[in-house]
Motif scaffolding. Structure first.
Motif, PDB file in Angstrom:
ATOM      1  N   GLY A  43       9.858  -1.378 -11.692  1.00 12.54           N
ATOM      2  CA  GLY A  43       9.342  -1.678 -10.354  1.00 12.54           C
ATOM      3  C   GLY A  43       8.993  -0.417  -9.600  1.00 12.54           C
ATOM      4  O   GLY A  43       8.918   0.683 -10.176  1.00 12.54           O
ATOM      5  N   HIS A  44       8.772  -0.600  -8.314  1.00 14.09           N
ATOM      6  CA  HIS A  44       8.460   0.546  -7.461  1.00 14.09           C
ATOM      7  C   HIS A  44       9.179   0.363  -6.133  1.00 14.09           C
ATOM      8  O   HIS A  44       9.106  -0.718  -5.541  1.00 14.09           O
ATOM      9  CB  HIS A  44       6.947   0.633  -7.250  1.00 14.09           C
ATOM     10  CG  HIS A  44       6.536   1.772  -6.368  1.00 14.09           C
ATOM     11  ND1 HIS A  44       6.966   3.069  -6.599  1.00 14.09           N
ATOM     12  CD2 HIS A  44       5.758   1.817  -5.269  1.00 14.09           C
ATOM     13  CE1 HIS A  44       6.457   3.864  -5.672  1.00 14.09           C
ATOM     14  NE2 HIS A  44       5.729   3.129  -4.849  1.00 14.09           N
ATOM     15  N   GLU A  45       9.862   1.423  -5.697  1.00 17.89           N
ATOM     16  CA  GLU A  45      10.658   1.358  -4.465  1.00 17.89           C
ATOM     17  C   GLU A  45      11.539   0.111  -4.505  1.00 17.89           C
ATOM     18  O   GLU A  45      11.527  -0.704  -3.575  1.00 17.89           O
ATOM     19  CB  GLU A  45       9.742   1.356  -3.242  1.00 17.89           C
ATOM     20  CG  GLU A  45       8.960   2.667  -3.154  1.00 17.89           C
ATOM     21  CD  GLU A  45       7.986   2.731  -1.984  1.00 17.89           C
ATOM     22  OE1 GLU A  45       7.671   1.674  -1.421  1.00 17.89           O
ATOM     23  OE2 GLU A  45       7.559   3.841  -1.652  1.00 17.89           O
ATOM     24  N   ALA A  46      12.238  -0.040  -5.603  1.00 19.19           N
ATOM     25  CA  ALA A  46      12.943  -1.299  -5.854  1.00 19.19           C
ATOM     26  C   ALA A  46      14.445  -1.106  -6.030  1.00 19.19           C
ATOM     27  O   ALA A  46      15.119  -1.987  -6.555  1.00 19.19           O
ATOM     28  CB  ALA A  46      12.354  -1.957  -7.093  1.00 19.19           C
ATOM     29  N   GLU A  64      11.152   3.448 -11.994  1.00 18.26           N
ATOM     30  CA  GLU A  64      10.328   3.250 -10.798  1.00 18.26           C
ATOM     31  C   GLU A  64       9.046   4.069 -10.902  1.00 18.26           C
ATOM     32  O   GLU A  64       9.073   5.239 -11.276  1.00 18.26           O
ATOM     33  CB  GLU A  64      11.093   3.684  -9.567  1.00 18.26           C
ATOM     34  CG  GLU A  64      12.225   2.744  -9.229  1.00 18.26           C
ATOM     35  CD  GLU A  64      12.709   2.957  -7.814  1.00 18.26           C
ATOM     36  OE1 GLU A  64      12.287   2.218  -6.927  1.00 18.26           O
ATOM     37  OE2 GLU A  64      13.483   3.912  -7.607  1.00 18.26           O
ATOM     38  N   ASP A  65       7.954   3.421 -10.541  1.00 16.24           N
ATOM     39  CA  ASP A  65       6.669   4.110 -10.567  1.00 16.24           C
ATOM     40  C   ASP A  65       5.678   3.220  -9.816  1.00 16.24           C
ATOM     41  O   ASP A  65       5.754   1.991  -9.932  1.00 16.24           O
ATOM     42  CB  ASP A  65       6.207   4.275 -12.031  1.00 16.24           C
ATOM     43  CG  ASP A  65       5.014   5.200 -12.149  1.00 16.24           C
ATOM     44  OD1 ASP A  65       5.211   6.370 -12.525  1.00 16.24           O
ATOM     45  OD2 ASP A  65       3.889   4.741 -11.862  1.00 16.24           O
ATOM     46  N   PRO A  66       4.738   3.806  -9.077  1.00 25.32           N
ATOM     47  CA  PRO A  66       3.747   2.959  -8.385  1.00 25.32           C
ATOM     48  C   PRO A  66       3.005   2.023  -9.336  1.00 25.32           C
ATOM     49  O   PRO A  66       2.634   0.919  -8.969  1.00 25.32           O
ATOM     50  CB  PRO A  66       2.775   3.989  -7.771  1.00 25.32           C
ATOM     51  CG  PRO A  66       3.565   5.242  -7.654  1.00 25.32           C
ATOM     52  CD  PRO A  66       4.563   5.232  -8.774  1.00 25.32           C
ATOM     53  N   ALA A  69       4.627  -1.453  -9.687  1.00 22.00           N
ATOM     54  CA  ALA A  69       4.888  -2.239  -8.469  1.00 22.00           C
ATOM     55  C   ALA A  69       4.682  -3.727  -8.733  1.00 22.00           C
ATOM     56  O   ALA A  69       5.417  -4.572  -8.239  1.00 22.00           O
ATOM     57  CB  ALA A  69       3.983  -1.763  -7.344  1.00 22.00           C
ATOM     58  N   ASN A  70       3.675  -4.055  -9.534  1.00 17.35           N
ATOM     59  CA  ASN A  70       3.414  -5.451  -9.892  1.00 17.35           C
ATOM     60  C   ASN A  70       3.284  -5.547 -11.409  1.00 17.35           C
ATOM     61  O   ASN A  70       2.937  -4.572 -12.062  1.00 17.35           O
ATOM     62  CB  ASN A  70       2.112  -5.931  -9.254  1.00 17.35           C
ATOM     63  CG  ASN A  70       2.231  -5.994  -7.753  1.00 17.35           C
ATOM     64  OD1 ASN A  70       2.965  -6.814  -7.213  1.00 17.35           O
ATOM     65  ND2 ASN A  70       1.532  -5.096  -7.075  1.00 17.35           N
TER      66      ASN A  70
END
Ligand SMILES: Cc1cc2nc3c(=O)[nH]c(=O)nc-3n(C[C@H](O)[C@H](O)[C@H](O)COP(=O)(O)OP(=O)(O)OC[C@H]3O[C@@H](n4cnc5c(N)ncnc54)[C@H](O)[C@@H]3O)c2cc1C
Length: 323
Positions: A43-46, A64-66, A69-70
């Motif tokens: 995910g991202h910022e998760a 985590e990585d942009p 994100a989805n």
């Protein structure tokens, strides 16, 4: 490594129930085989969201990585490949959801992993895996014993196990680096198209009052609704009722509807065809009302009433409405 790895599924900042359902099953297998259970969260910022897995596994691996994100199969494949090659988990579990159906086959091909999909039961003993899958639309339960392998990959049908957030664990959280995305094939995430908002989610109900063709005509539905209201239940149905549009399709239970696991499932005028049973047989307590004593629904019902539902319903409503 002796490890059972569960790919956490999340969308829109929420963990999907299937994640905890898989963790419930993974913890049972882990306990039986003395294998640790890891949740892999891409995910991202998760960080906060991944922390919710703490009580249900031994380790949380957070990547985590942009780009994560989805859900996007390209990125997920690369990320999973990196993790699986470095950790060699004995068993990797992915939900049999839109995401898992997209991801698992290409992952199995890329990593040469044996794959069984849409499993409703999973057993692991002495590193041999056997699973139960339903085939021919739920008519046949097929038990597969997989060829011996150091690693297996399976997808798990939603609703097949309890989703327990607290499973007596207190996981270690580890952050792992994302791979380089240089070789991405170029699939892009554009956005989610949300399905039309359903009136209610029958899969989330504790008590379901379900009606079948035995209801006779839509004019009789208020009678059932009144009873459902008296016990705080949600209304669901068999396929003919949805096909006739007496209730919305979102209320249909079964192989071509939803799989439900309520505490109580009360079936009125439902014969109990296997396609229906496949969607509700794991309810804690099944009660059936049917004029036909030989209706298959009685084979799985704990309590049964052989009577005309239209006679029984007002009596039940009266009884419960008074309380
Ligand atoms: C590919 C495929 C997918 C399918 N998917 C689904 C699915 O997701 N869900 C699903 O439900 N079905 C599904 N079906 C259909 C399934 O095979 C059955 O036809 C269906 O479940 C029957 O619904 P029913 O029990 O309401 O009706 P019926 O089988 O007609 O049974 C009606 C019952 O009501 C009883 N009855 C009649 N009058 C009364 C009365 N007054 N009081 C009490 N009892 C009464 C009768 O004795 C009978 O047992 C699917 C079929 C196929 C081929």
């Amino acid at each position: 490594m002796d490890e059972i790895m569960v790919l956490a599924e999340h969308r829109g900042g929420e963990l999907r129930d299937i994640t905890f359902e898989m963790l419930t099953m993974a913890n049972r297998l882990g306990k039986e085989n003395d294998i640790a259970v890891t949740a892999l969260f891409l995910g991202h910022e998760a960080f906060d969201l991944s922390e919710r897995l703490k009580g249900a596994c031994d380790t949380i691996l957070l990547m985590e990585d942009p780009e994560l994100a989805n859900y996007n199969a390209d990125q997920y494949l690369m990320a999973m490949e990196t993790v699986i090659k470095s950790r060699n988990p004995t068993l990797t579990l992915i939900g049999h959801t839109a995401m898992g159906m997209d991801l698992a086959p290409s992952m199995a091909a890329r990593l040469s992993l044996p794959l069984a999909t849409d499993c409703v039961e999973v057993n692991l003993a002495e590193r041999r895996l056997d699973v139960l899958r339903q085939i021919y639309g739920g008519k046949i339960n097929a038990r597969l014993t997989m060829k011996p392998s150091d690693q297996y990959l399976i997808t798990v049908r939603t609703g097949s196990f309890d989703a327990e957030m607290e499973q007596g664990k207190s996981a270690d959280a580890q952050t792992i680096p994302a791979p380089s995305w240089a070789d991405l094939r170029g699939r892009q995430f554009l956005g989610y198209l949300e399905a039309e908002l359903e009136d209610v989610d029958i899969a989330a109900a504790d008590i379901l009052v379900s009606i079948g063709r035995g209801i006779g005509k839509p004019e009789n539905i208020p009678l059932v609704q009144e009873f459902a209201d008296s016990i705080g239940a949600t209304l669901s149905c068999s396929r003919p009722v949805a096909d006739e549009e007496w209730l919305p399709k979102s209320r249909q239970v079964g192989t071509s509807g939803k799989t439900v696991r309520p505490k109580i499932y009360i079936a009125f005028g439902i014969s109990g065809a296997y396609q229906h049973q496949a969607g509700m047989k794991n309810a804690d307590t099944i009660i059936a009302v049917n004029t036909d004593p030989r209706a298959p629904i009685f084979n799985i019902a704990r309590y049964g009433i052989v009577e005309d539902m239209l006679k029984v319903l007002p009596l039940l409503t009266e009884k419960f409405a008074k309380k």
